[in-house]
Design an enzyme around this catalytic site. Sequence first.
Site, PDB file in Angstrom:
ATOM      1  N   LYS A 163      14.683  -1.703   8.551  1.00 56.90           N
ATOM      2  CA  LYS A 163      13.710  -2.808   7.878  1.00 56.90           C
ATOM      3  C   LYS A 163      13.963  -4.094   8.777  1.00 56.90           C
ATOM      4  O   LYS A 163      14.940  -4.639   8.681  1.00 56.90           O
ATOM      5  CB  LYS A 163      13.743  -2.819   6.634  1.00 56.90           C
ATOM      6  CG  LYS A 163      12.890  -4.061   5.963  1.00 56.90           C
ATOM      7  CD  LYS A 163      11.362  -3.424   5.946  1.00 56.90           C
ATOM      8  CE  LYS A 163      10.609  -4.435   5.387  1.00 56.90           C
ATOM      9  NZ  LYS A 163       9.235  -3.611   4.985  1.00 56.90           N
ATOM     10  N   GLY A 209      -0.946   5.926   1.023  1.00 56.36           N
ATOM     11  CA  GLY A 209       0.284   5.597   0.394  1.00 56.36           C
ATOM     12  C   GLY A 209       0.260   5.420  -0.950  1.00 56.36           C
ATOM     13  O   GLY A 209       1.371   5.535  -1.728  1.00 56.36           O
ATOM     14  N   SER A 210      -0.846   5.459  -1.672  1.00 57.39           N
ATOM     15  CA  SER A 210      -0.850   5.423  -3.224  1.00 57.39           C
ATOM     16  C   SER A 210      -2.069   6.006  -3.588  1.00 57.39           C
ATOM     17  O   SER A 210      -3.157   5.418  -3.831  1.00 57.39           O
ATOM     18  CB  SER A 210      -0.843   4.085  -3.695  1.00 57.39           C
ATOM     19  OG  SER A 210      -0.734   3.810  -5.170  1.00 57.39           O
ATOM     20  N   ILE A 231       0.835  -1.233   0.291  1.00 56.30           N
ATOM     21  CA  ILE A 231       0.085   0.189   0.160  1.00 56.30           C
ATOM     22  C   ILE A 231       0.835   1.068   0.138  1.00 56.30           C
ATOM     23  O   ILE A 231       0.213   2.419   0.210  1.00 56.30           O
ATOM     24  CB  ILE A 231      -1.020  -0.015   1.065  1.00 56.30           C
ATOM     25  CG1 ILE A 231      -0.316  -0.129   2.480  1.00 56.30           C
ATOM     26  CG2 ILE A 231      -2.182  -1.064   1.171  1.00 56.30           C
ATOM     27  CD1 ILE A 231      -1.201   0.020   3.788  1.00 56.30           C
ATOM     28  N   LYS A 268       4.118   1.507   1.773  1.00 50.58           N
ATOM     29  CA  LYS A 268       4.796   1.935   3.035  1.00 50.58           C
ATOM     30  C   LYS A 268       6.354   2.351   2.981  1.00 50.58           C
ATOM     31  O   LYS A 268       6.733   3.345   3.434  1.00 50.58           O
ATOM     32  CB  LYS A 268       5.030   0.592   3.982  1.00 50.58           C
ATOM     33  CG  LYS A 268       3.819   0.383   4.745  1.00 50.58           C
ATOM     34  CD  LYS A 268       4.004  -0.895   5.983  1.00 50.58           C
ATOM     35  CE  LYS A 268       4.675  -1.813   5.393  1.00 50.58           C
ATOM     36  NZ  LYS A 268       3.769  -2.802   4.312  1.00 50.58           N
ATOM     37  N   THR A 269       6.914   1.630   2.057  1.00 50.44           N
ATOM     38  CA  THR A 269       8.502   2.012   1.632  1.00 50.44           C
ATOM     39  C   THR A 269       8.461   3.316   0.725  1.00 50.44           C
ATOM     40  O   THR A 269       9.357   4.082   1.096  1.00 50.44           O
ATOM     41  CB  THR A 269       8.930   0.812   0.612  1.00 50.44           C
ATOM     42  OG1 THR A 269       8.923  -0.346   1.339  1.00 50.44           O
ATOM     43  CG2 THR A 269      10.447   1.322   0.214  1.00 50.44           C
ATOM     44  N   GLY A 275       4.099  -5.419   6.229  1.00 46.86           N
ATOM     45  CA  GLY A 275       2.657  -5.670   6.289  1.00 46.86           C
ATOM     46  C   GLY A 275       2.070  -4.780   7.315  1.00 46.86           C
ATOM     47  O   GLY A 275       2.317  -3.778   7.503  1.00 46.86           O
TER      48      GLY A 275
END
Length: 247
Positions: A45, A179-180, A21, A23-24, A121
């Site tokens: 991470k 996120g997008s 979604i 995060k990165t 996740g």
Amino acid sequence: MGNEAVIGTSILVITGTGTEIGKTVTTAAVAAVAAAAGRSVAVLKPAQTGVRRGERGDADEAARLAGAPVTARELARYPEPLAPATAARRSGLPPVRPEDVADAAAKLAVEHDLVLVEGAGGLLVRFDEEGGTLADAARLLDAPVLVVASAGLGTLNTTELTARELRGRGLVPAGVVIGSWPGEPDLASRCNLADLPVAAGAPLVGAVPAGAGGLDPLDFRARAGSWLAAELGGVWDAGAFKALYPA
């Protein structure tokens, strides 16, 4: 939580309401804005899954987008794209534990102004067979947690569940970032601009456009501040953004 509390924090945990979604890319945007402001940044991470030796992981990708001064660190890497506890068990490799995450983040914070801890996740994905999670690591660190949510239908439920779990553990939601954000948002996405802050009980503090991770890093860094609100060091304004997408 006010602007100063988020901008001035030394450790920020970034979780999602699910997988894939953004995060990165959100982590990279926060790192880019902080680095542009002159802060030294590390991206941690705890458990990277679904990536083999020699391949770029999420921390590496965030650092690539955000800029060379950003430190990337992994605690463990497992080749299968599974929950960390499952991937560790199947690989025969040691799991990551919340105490490991907290210890690594605290050590990075000694040498960096900002440490971003990106989960795998959602908030309660298990790191180990004892049930340790990112939420446990955040509690050990007493760190605010930024929630990355999807834009469309179904996001209100997962966002509210995540925020409730955070508060139930005495953790502070630092805000919600979409996120997008789609180029042509549907009705549900447009309505969610008003409804997400209500579901989360926390402000909407950014919207990263879909496909941002494919930008050239120089372009990404130049634009990152326009995707994040002042709470995260950017110039994005929730009210003005909502006005662009009437429901």
